[in-house]
Design a protein around this motif. Sequence first.
Motif, PDB file in Angstrom:
ATOM      1  N   ASN A  82       0.835  -1.198   0.000  1.00 51.83           N
ATOM      2  CA  ASN A  82       0.000   0.000   0.000  1.00 51.83           C
ATOM      3  C   ASN A  82       0.868   1.246   0.000  1.00 51.83           C
ATOM      4  N   SER A  83       0.247   2.362  -0.337  1.00 54.12           N
ATOM      5  CA  SER A  83       0.973   3.656  -0.345  1.00 54.12           C
ATOM      6  C   SER A  83       2.289   3.540  -1.095  1.00 54.12           C
ATOM      7  N   LEU A  84       2.213   2.972  -2.276  1.00 54.52           N
ATOM      8  CA  LEU A  84       3.427   2.727  -3.053  1.00 54.52           C
ATOM      9  C   LEU A  84       4.090   4.036  -3.468  1.00 54.52           C
ATOM     10  N   LYS A  85       5.414   3.977  -3.528  1.00 52.62           N
ATOM     11  CA  LYS A  85       6.233   5.137  -3.887  1.00 52.62           C
ATOM     12  C   LYS A  85       7.076   4.782  -5.109  1.00 52.62           C
ATOM     13  N   PRO A  86       7.495   5.780  -5.877  1.00 52.76           N
ATOM     14  CA  PRO A  86       8.342   5.488  -7.038  1.00 52.76           C
ATOM     15  C   PRO A  86       9.590   4.690  -6.668  1.00 52.76           C
ATOM     16  N   GLU A  87      10.110   4.896  -5.486  1.00 52.58           N
ATOM     17  CA  GLU A  87      11.317   4.166  -5.076  1.00 52.58           C
ATOM     18  C   GLU A  87      11.040   2.693  -4.760  1.00 52.58           C
ATOM     19  N   ASP A  88       9.789   2.287  -4.785  1.00 54.54           N
ATOM     20  CA  ASP A  88       9.458   0.861  -4.644  1.00 54.54           C
ATOM     21  C   ASP A  88       9.571   0.125  -5.981  1.00 54.54           C
ATOM     22  N   THR A  89       9.793   0.867  -7.055  1.00 59.62           N
ATOM     23  CA  THR A  89       9.923   0.257  -8.370  1.00 59.62           C
ATOM     24  C   THR A  89      11.098  -0.715  -8.387  1.00 59.62           C
ATOM     25  N   ALA A  90      10.809  -1.957  -8.768  1.00 60.18           N
ATOM     26  CA  ALA A  90      11.834  -3.001  -8.759  1.00 60.18           C
ATOM     27  C   ALA A  90      11.231  -4.295  -9.300  1.00 60.18           C
ATOM     28  N   VAL A  91      12.093  -5.249  -9.548  1.00 65.07           N
ATOM     29  CA  VAL A  91      11.635  -6.619  -9.769  1.00 65.07           C
ATOM     30  C   VAL A  91      11.582  -7.301  -8.404  1.00 65.07           C
ATOM     31  N   TYR A  92      10.437  -7.869  -8.099  1.00 68.52           N
ATOM     32  CA  TYR A  92      10.225  -8.508  -6.806  1.00 68.52           C
ATOM     33  C   TYR A  92      10.329 -10.026  -6.977  1.00 68.52           C
ATOM     34  N   TYR A  93      11.116 -10.634  -6.110  1.00 63.36           N
ATOM     35  CA  TYR A  93      11.352 -12.072  -6.155  1.00 63.36           C
ATOM     36  C   TYR A  93      10.853 -12.715  -4.868  1.00 63.36           C
ATOM     37  N   CYS A  94      10.167 -13.831  -5.001  1.00 63.15           N
ATOM     38  CA  CYS A  94       9.808 -14.572  -3.801  1.00 63.15           C
ATOM     39  C   CYS A  94      10.856 -15.646  -3.529  1.00 63.15           C
ATOM     40  N   ASN A  95      10.929 -16.028  -2.293  1.00 56.99           N
ATOM     41  CA  ASN A  95      11.957 -16.959  -1.828  1.00 56.99           C
ATOM     42  C   ASN A  95      11.346 -17.882  -0.791  1.00 56.99           C
ATOM     43  N   ALA A  96      11.752 -19.134  -0.813  1.00 57.97           N
ATOM     44  CA  ALA A  96      11.275 -20.081   0.198  1.00 57.97           C
ATOM     45  C   ALA A  96      12.423 -20.968   0.646  1.00 57.97           C
ATOM     46  N   ASP A  97      12.498 -21.171   1.936  1.00 60.70           N
ATOM     47  CA  ASP A  97      13.461 -22.093   2.549  1.00 60.70           C
ATOM     48  C   ASP A  97      12.694 -23.397   2.745  1.00 60.70           C
ATOM     49  N   LEU A  98      13.011 -24.413   1.966  1.00 58.15           N
ATOM     50  CA  LEU A  98      12.083 -25.500   1.748  1.00 58.15           C
ATOM     51  C   LEU A  98      12.791 -26.855   1.739  1.00 58.15           C
ATOM     52  N   LYS A  99      12.092 -27.867   2.274  1.00 59.44           N
ATOM     53  CA  LYS A  99      12.578 -29.251   2.181  1.00 59.44           C
ATOM     54  C   LYS A  99      11.678 -29.969   1.196  1.00 59.44           C
ATOM     55  N   ASP A 100      12.275 -30.616   0.197  1.00 57.80           N
ATOM     56  CA  ASP A 100      11.457 -31.382  -0.743  1.00 57.80           C
ATOM     57  C   ASP A 100      11.353 -32.853  -0.340  1.00 57.80           C
ATOM     58  N   SER A 101      12.059 -33.217   0.731  1.00 56.70           N
ATOM     59  CA  SER A 101      12.010 -34.591   1.224  1.00 56.70           C
ATOM     60  C   SER A 101      12.457 -34.594   2.679  1.00 56.70           C
ATOM     61  N   ILE A 102      11.962 -35.555   3.425  1.00 56.52           N
ATOM     62  CA  ILE A 102      12.394 -35.691   4.815  1.00 56.52           C
ATOM     63  C   ILE A 102      13.873 -36.013   4.902  1.00 56.52           C
ATOM     64  N   TRP A 103      14.432 -36.529   3.832  1.00 60.06           N
ATOM     65  CA  TRP A 103      15.816 -37.007   3.841  1.00 60.06           C
ATOM     66  C   TRP A 103      16.842 -35.922   3.584  1.00 60.06           C
ATOM     67  N   PHE A 104      16.400 -34.749   3.103  1.00 57.01           N
ATOM     68  CA  PHE A 104      17.356 -33.735   2.692  1.00 57.01           C
ATOM     69  C   PHE A 104      17.165 -32.457   3.490  1.00 57.01           C
ATOM     70  N   PRO A 105      18.226 -31.609   3.567  1.00 60.31           N
ATOM     71  CA  PRO A 105      18.110 -30.381   4.343  1.00 60.31           C
ATOM     72  C   PRO A 105      17.284 -29.313   3.627  1.00 60.31           C
ATOM     73  N   TYR A 106      16.959 -28.246   4.366  1.00 65.63           N
ATOM     74  CA  TYR A 106      16.288 -27.099   3.757  1.00 65.63           C
ATOM     75  C   TYR A 106      17.220 -26.469   2.720  1.00 65.63           C
ATOM     76  N   LYS A 107      16.582 -25.951   1.670  1.00 65.30           N
ATOM     77  CA  LYS A 107      17.313 -25.324   0.580  1.00 65.30           C
ATOM     78  C   LYS A 107      16.529 -24.112   0.102  1.00 65.30           C
ATOM     79  N   ASP A 108      17.250 -23.095  -0.396  1.00 64.22           N
ATOM     80  CA  ASP A 108      16.601 -21.896  -0.923  1.00 64.22           C
ATOM     81  C   ASP A 108      16.063 -22.120  -2.328  1.00 64.22           C
ATOM     82  N   TYR A 109      14.825 -21.683  -2.543  1.00 62.85           N
ATOM     83  CA  TYR A 109      14.228 -21.683  -3.871  1.00 62.85           C
ATOM     84  C   TYR A 109      13.755 -20.266  -4.182  1.00 62.85           C
ATOM     85  N   TRP A 110      13.834 -19.905  -5.472  1.00 62.43           N
ATOM     86  CA  TRP A 110      13.480 -18.555  -5.899  1.00 62.43           C
ATOM     87  C   TRP A 110      12.413 -18.600  -6.990  1.00 62.43           C
TER      88      TRP A 110
END
Length: 120
Positions: A82-110
């Motif tokens: 809300n109340s967006l400003k010109p300086e908010d202009t950017a490419v926005y990326y989502c990120n998740a710290d995620l396990k795809d299996s019980i056997w492996f550690p958490y890993k970053d996904y973008w």
Amino acid sequence: VQLQASGGGLVQAGGSLRLSCAASGSIFSINVMGWYRQAPGKQRELVAHISSGGSTNYVDSVKGRFTISRDNAKNTVYLQMNSLKPEDTAVYYCNADLKDSIWFPYKDYWGQGTLVTVSS
């Protein structure tokens, strides 16, 4: 595993946008989810993140204007801007710290990034 972001666009200063990012594929568990942004000529910066329990953190420049939330049942994170400003202009990326299996550690996904343009 894929993260699909959506909701970017062109908006006038003072306006609002809502970004969504859905994680899909083989997902065992998601820890922190977040949004980053990268403006032209600048480094990528953290905008906000949210833990699996709902604890949130924001960069100072968006506090009071942006709200991050998540739907754990849908593996989706949102960013209400809300109340967006010109300086908010950017490419926005989502990120998740995620396990795809019980056997492996958490890993970053973008996600692929979604462009937000705020005109003055």
